[in-house]
Every structure is written in C-alpha cells, then in structure tokens.
Design an enzyme around this catalytic site. Structure first.
Site, PDB file in Angstrom:
ATOM      1  N   SER A  39       0.795  -1.232   0.000  1.00 19.83           N
ATOM      2  CA  SER A  39       0.000   0.000   0.000  1.00 19.83           C
ATOM      3  C   SER A  39       0.827   1.283   0.000  1.00 19.83           C
ATOM      4  O   SER A  39       0.299   2.344  -0.290  1.00 19.83           O
ATOM      5  CB  SER A  39      -0.960   0.024   1.186  1.00 19.83           C
ATOM      6  N   LYS A 106       1.072   4.677   6.641  1.00 18.01           N
ATOM      7  CA  LYS A 106       0.335   5.539   5.709  1.00 18.01           C
ATOM      8  C   LYS A 106       0.912   6.944   5.716  1.00 18.01           C
ATOM      9  O   LYS A 106       1.724   7.299   6.560  1.00 18.01           O
ATOM     10  CB  LYS A 106      -1.150   5.613   6.090  1.00 18.01           C
TER      11      LYS A 106
END
Length: 184
Positions: A39, A106
């Site tokens: 991700s 993230k």
C-alpha cells in the site's frame, strides 16, 4: 562460591536494566515496524523495516501533512498504555503474539478541521487539489467521497491508492492511534 554468586547477580541486574530500558525506549522514543503489503509503494516496499519516532505520540502532538505514520487501524476502540506495552516487539517475541496486520503505514493527508474530498481520481484538501508526486498511480475512478476530519483525528492514505486500506475504509484516525512518525 560467593564470588560466582556476585558475578551472576551483577549480570542479572544488568540484563534486567537493559530489558526495562529497551521497553521504555520502544514505548516512548523509537520503535521498529515492518511494512506489511504494497500500500505504500513506490515510497516503501513490502517487508521493509522502518523506525518510528514515538515522541509526538508520547506528547500527543499532531503530525504534519505528508508525514509517513504508523497507525493502529482499530479506530473503533480506545488505546491504553497496556496496548503500547503488550504490542512492544520484545514482549511479542516472548509471547509469540505479534499481530502486524493491525498496524498500517500511511501518509498524512488531512489534519483536524480539514475537508478531504476524492473526485475524478484526485484528492482535494479544503477544496484544493493536492500535488502528489509520491503516489504510484492515479486512483481508479469511483463515486465522489467527502470526509470532515474531526478534532483529535488525522486522515491517512497509502501511496498505492488502488491497493490501500486507509482512512477511506476505516475513517479518520484518532491521534492516540498514531503510533509514530517514520524516522527518515
């Protein structure tokens, strides 16, 4: 015999002090994490080790836009000091209960009070389209979505937007769930 006992006692105390110091450093200062998945590509690779500064987490400070953070994805529950202790790598080593899937790596996109909007495959913060040279590819087109970032929360997204579980699915992340900021 007495001399041997003194030597063993000295080593035992040193080992205990080292163990306690490493736990405290890992909880309050810096801790290693492993990137799990794709991700954050192309910025970070699967299985890459990163080191997270935990000072801002410890002092309850806001990260900045663009910071790479480690977050606890279990946003529907409160975090406690026991979570920090039981999730420490040394404790996990002895308990055998490492669960890296709860931690997401993230990028911070939104801070408290921001309005985040996704439309036409682009991200807008407070009505301004973000310039994001770090993303892997443009997001797949889908319906427009908007989030208001509450006070005490941040909005995070992966750099590989089409393959990322992030605030788009779990919602804004409470500050006490921001475990640390990537040590660059």
């Amino acid at each position: 015999m007495r001399k041997v006992w003194k030597e063993v006692q000295g080593w035992g105390i040193s080992i205990i002090i080292g163990f306690v110091l490493s736990i405290l450093i890992g909880i309050f200062v810096i801790q290693p994490y492993k990137v799990d998945g794709h991700s954050m590509e192309p910025t970070l690779k699967d299985s890459q080790r990163i080191y997270a500064w935990k000072i801002k987490h410890t002092l309850d400070k806001l990260p900045k836009y663009g910071d790479i953070v480690i977050v606890d994805s279990r946003v529907d529950r409160s975090r406690t000091f026991m979570d920090d202790l039981l999730e420490h790598p040394i404790i996990n080593l002895f308990s055998g209960q490492a669960d890296n899937e709860i931690f997401y790596v993230k990028r911070v996109i939104g801070l408290p009070g921001d309005t985040i909007e996704i439309k036409d495959g682009h991200v807008y913060r407070n009505g301004v389209q973000l310039s994001e040279p770090y993303i892997k590819e443009q997001m797949n087109l889908g319906p427009a979505q908007t989030w208001e970032v509450p006070q005490g929360d941040v909005f995070v997204m992966g750099d590989n937007r089409n393959h990322s579980n992030d605030s788009r699915s779990i919602g804004p992340v409470p500050l006490d769930h921001v475990m640390g900021i990537d040590f660059k």
